[in-house]
Design a protein around this motif. Structure first.
Motif, mmCIF file in Angstrom:
data_model
loop_
_atom_site.group_PDB
_atom_site.id
_atom_site.type_symbol
_atom_site.label_atom_id
_atom_site.label_comp_id
_atom_site.label_asym_id
_atom_site.label_seq_id
_atom_site.Cartn_x
_atom_site.Cartn_y
_atom_site.Cartn_z
ATOM 1 N N LYS A 5 39.825 -27.837 111.064
ATOM 2 C CA LYS A 5 40.853 -28.262 111.526
ATOM 3 C C LYS A 5 41.584 -27.511 112.081
ATOM 4 C CE LYS A 5 40.504 -31.684 107.588
ATOM 5 N NZ LYS A 5 39.596 -32.431 108.324
ATOM 6 N N ASN A 6 41.695 -26.155 111.869
ATOM 7 C CA ASN A 6 42.697 -25.052 112.397
ATOM 8 C C ASN A 6 41.962 -24.294 113.512
ATOM 9 O OD1 ASN A 6 44.742 -25.734 110.416
ATOM 10 N ND2 ASN A 6 43.459 -24.706 108.774
ATOM 11 N N ALA A 7 40.887 -24.639 113.942
ATOM 12 C CA ALA A 7 40.137 -24.067 114.985
ATOM 13 C C ALA A 7 40.339 -24.443 116.166
ATOM 14 C CB ALA A 7 38.670 -23.887 114.606
ATOM 15 N N ILE A 12 32.281 -31.630 114.453
ATOM 16 C CA ILE A 12 32.874 -33.050 114.320
ATOM 17 C C ILE A 12 32.370 -33.540 113.031
ATOM 18 C CG2 ILE A 12 33.528 -35.239 115.160
ATOM 19 C CD1 ILE A 12 35.015 -32.915 116.555
ATOM 20 N N GLN A 13 33.211 -34.279 112.330
ATOM 21 C CA GLN A 13 32.723 -34.760 111.203
ATOM 22 C C GLN A 13 33.403 -36.420 110.793
ATOM 23 O OE1 GLN A 13 33.843 -32.452 107.686
ATOM 24 N NE2 GLN A 13 36.194 -32.936 108.156
ATOM 25 N N TRP A 14 32.859 -37.195 110.061
ATOM 26 C CA TRP A 14 33.521 -38.520 109.547
ATOM 27 C C TRP A 14 34.833 -38.273 109.168
ATOM 28 C CZ3 TRP A 14 32.290 -42.928 111.674
ATOM 29 C CH2 TRP A 14 30.758 -43.237 111.895
ATOM 30 N N ASN A 15 35.994 -38.943 109.376
ATOM 31 C CA ASN A 15 37.044 -38.915 108.552
ATOM 32 C C ASN A 15 37.120 -39.536 107.242
ATOM 33 O OD1 ASN A 15 37.135 -41.700 108.974
ATOM 34 N ND2 ASN A 15 38.809 -41.609 110.361
ATOM 35 N N ALA A 16 37.946 -39.440 106.457
ATOM 36 C CA ALA A 16 37.720 -39.639 104.859
ATOM 37 C C ALA A 16 37.276 -41.116 104.844
ATOM 38 C CB ALA A 16 39.106 -39.534 104.455
ATOM 39 N N GLY A 17 37.976 -42.021 105.683
ATOM 40 C CA GLY A 17 37.478 -43.349 105.302
ATOM 41 C C GLY A 17 36.248 -44.078 106.430
ATOM 42 N N LYS A 18 35.845 -42.742 106.945
ATOM 43 C CA LYS A 18 34.209 -43.214 107.803
ATOM 44 C C LYS A 18 34.766 -44.272 108.901
ATOM 45 C CE LYS A 18 30.412 -41.353 105.323
ATOM 46 N NZ LYS A 18 29.038 -41.621 105.167
ATOM 47 N N THR A 19 35.971 -44.146 109.224
ATOM 48 C CA THR A 19 36.428 -45.341 110.347
ATOM 49 C C THR A 19 36.512 -44.562 111.653
ATOM 50 O OG1 THR A 19 38.639 -44.668 109.984
ATOM 51 C CG2 THR A 19 37.852 -46.614 108.621
ATOM 52 N N VAL A 53 33.670 -35.832 122.644
ATOM 53 C CA VAL A 53 35.031 -36.567 122.715
ATOM 54 C C VAL A 53 35.936 -36.172 121.829
ATOM 55 C CG1 VAL A 53 36.225 -38.608 123.163
ATOM 56 C CG2 VAL A 53 33.985 -38.383 124.176
ATOM 57 N N PRO A 54 35.677 -36.187 120.474
ATOM 58 C CA PRO A 54 36.912 -35.983 119.451
ATOM 59 C C PRO A 54 37.502 -34.472 119.649
ATOM 60 C CG PRO A 54 35.029 -37.019 118.414
ATOM 61 C CD PRO A 54 34.475 -36.758 119.739
ATOM 62 N N MET A 55 36.659 -33.589 120.389
ATOM 63 C CA MET A 55 37.290 -32.223 120.241
ATOM 64 C C MET A 55 38.538 -32.296 121.341
ATOM 65 S SD MET A 55 33.816 -29.788 121.019
ATOM 66 C CE MET A 55 32.392 -30.121 119.876
ATOM 67 N N GLU A 56 38.239 -32.955 122.486
ATOM 68 C CA GLU A 56 39.316 -32.983 123.390
ATOM 69 C C GLU A 56 40.380 -33.959 122.937
ATOM 70 O OE1 GLU A 56 39.375 -33.690 128.204
ATOM 71 O OE2 GLU A 56 38.301 -35.192 127.048
ATOM 72 N N GLU A 57 40.022 -34.993 122.102
ATOM 73 C CA GLU A 57 41.075 -35.808 121.602
ATOM 74 C C GLU A 57 41.907 -35.167 120.545
ATOM 75 O OE1 GLU A 57 38.995 -40.389 122.229
ATOM 76 O OE2 GLU A 57 38.845 -39.325 120.328
ATOM 77 N N GLY A 106 43.105 -32.185 120.756
ATOM 78 C CA GLY A 106 43.787 -31.224 121.372
ATOM 79 C C GLY A 106 43.416 -29.544 120.990
ATOM 80 N N GLN A 107 42.404 -29.710 120.348
ATOM 81 C CA GLN A 107 41.767 -28.176 120.120
ATOM 82 C C GLN A 107 40.862 -27.650 120.982
ATOM 83 O OE1 GLN A 107 42.029 -29.957 115.632
ATOM 84 N NE2 GLN A 107 40.809 -28.192 115.486
ATOM 85 N N LEU A 108 40.634 -28.189 122.124
ATOM 86 C CA LEU A 108 39.539 -27.868 122.899
ATOM 87 C C LEU A 108 40.146 -26.845 123.816
ATOM 88 C CD1 LEU A 108 36.623 -28.417 124.281
ATOM 89 C CD2 LEU A 108 37.902 -29.912 125.863
#
Length: 286
Positions: free
Chosen positions: A126-128, A112-119, A157-161, A163-165
């Motif tokens: 992204k495809n995994a 997991i990484q920051w998004n472009a705006g670090k928000t 948590v972002p893995m589940e959010e 939909g790629q988990l």
């Protein structure tokens, strides 16, 4: 099938924590410490290219934590997952599957990484699909007080959010044969609940990705168990069983955390299972 070592970065950990009750006078023979009692640790991941699948096993710490956080771990070297993938002509978007042996931050933080705006956060790949197992996932999202600092919500948590988990099947015994990823998995519960050790058939060899069941060569003697393990007596039994299998069947043990030894084989001796030979990944994968 082609295998590639992916160096996600190096860091240091307290030698006493890494060897539990074993005295420093013994463990420093194989894992010398610096003036602050810190020893060298790698985060060596593994990439499997198999047909149309590109499977990455573990992802290291990642780069989204604070300078204060990384200061505890004394990062060294300039390795990263992105650089290592590029070395072999791959990009993060090429990865089809990320298999996480367990969800401690030094094994899954790079997922997991920051998004472009670090928000907020987003998947690095992204495809995994991100692979864990149901029991370990529950263990990680409702952590016990001993492991709470190792299970970071921003890694999980972002893995589940997204939909790629996905979850692997759980075995009846300790080994899942021919998992959804195409390799066998040995399940170990001493370090953390339902840690997964991949057993990859490569040419005429079995490559075992050892994760935290065997962090370094120095941990080969059975009592050399990390202070981080939640059930150290169980680790003793699991190590004994697995290392005997490795010696009897000549497994090649891929060491995720040993900064100076990449792959080893082991043998039975009068003192138990001990080191047989040491190899570089280039020796075995080319």
């Amino acid at each position: 099938m082609t295998l590639y070592p992916i160096n996600s970065g190096n860091f240091k950990l307290d030698g006493g924590a890494m060897f539990g009750v074993v005295p420093k006078s013994l463990w420093q023979k194989t894992n010398p410490a610096d003036a602050n009692n810190m020893i060298d640790i790698a985060a060596r991941c593994l990439l499997i290219e198999d047909g149309k699948r590109l499977i990455l096993i573990d992802t290291g710490m990642g780069n989204k934590q604070s300078d204060k956080f990384y200061g505890y771990y004394h990062l060294w070297g300039d390795d990263s997952i992105g650089k290592s993938l590029n070395q072999y002509g791959f990009h993060g978007n090429d990865i089809t599957d990320v298999f996480m042996t367990h969800l401690h931050f030094d094994h899954c933080g790079g997922s997991i990484q920051w998004n472009a705006g670090k928000t907020g956060y987003e998947p690095t790949f992204k495809n995994a699909h991100f692979w864990s197992n149901q029991d370990h996932w529950q263990w990680a999202i409702q952590p016990n007080k001993r492991e709470k600092a190792s299970f970071l919500k921003e890694n999980i948590v972002p893995m589940e959010e997204s939909g790629q988990l996905k979850f692997t099947t759980l075995p009846q015994g300790d080994t899942l044969k021919n998992s959804e990823l195409g390799f066998d998995i040995f399940f170990a519960n001493g370090h953390t609940d339902k840690q997964m050790i991949p057993l990859i058939t490569y040419q005429d060899k079995t490559i075992a990705f050892m994760a935290d069941l065997l962090p370094t060569v120095g941990h080969l003697p059975l009592p050399y168990v990390m202070g981080y393990d939640t059930r150290p007596l169980l680790t003793l039994d699991e190590k004994e069983k697995f290392l005997k299998l490795a010696a009897d069947h000549n497994y090649y043990l891929f060491l995720e955390h040993d900064a100076h030894n990449e792959i080893i084989t082991v043998k039975n001796t009068d003192k138990g299972v001990r080191l047989s030979n040491t190899f570089t990944t280039q020796d075995i994968f080319n």
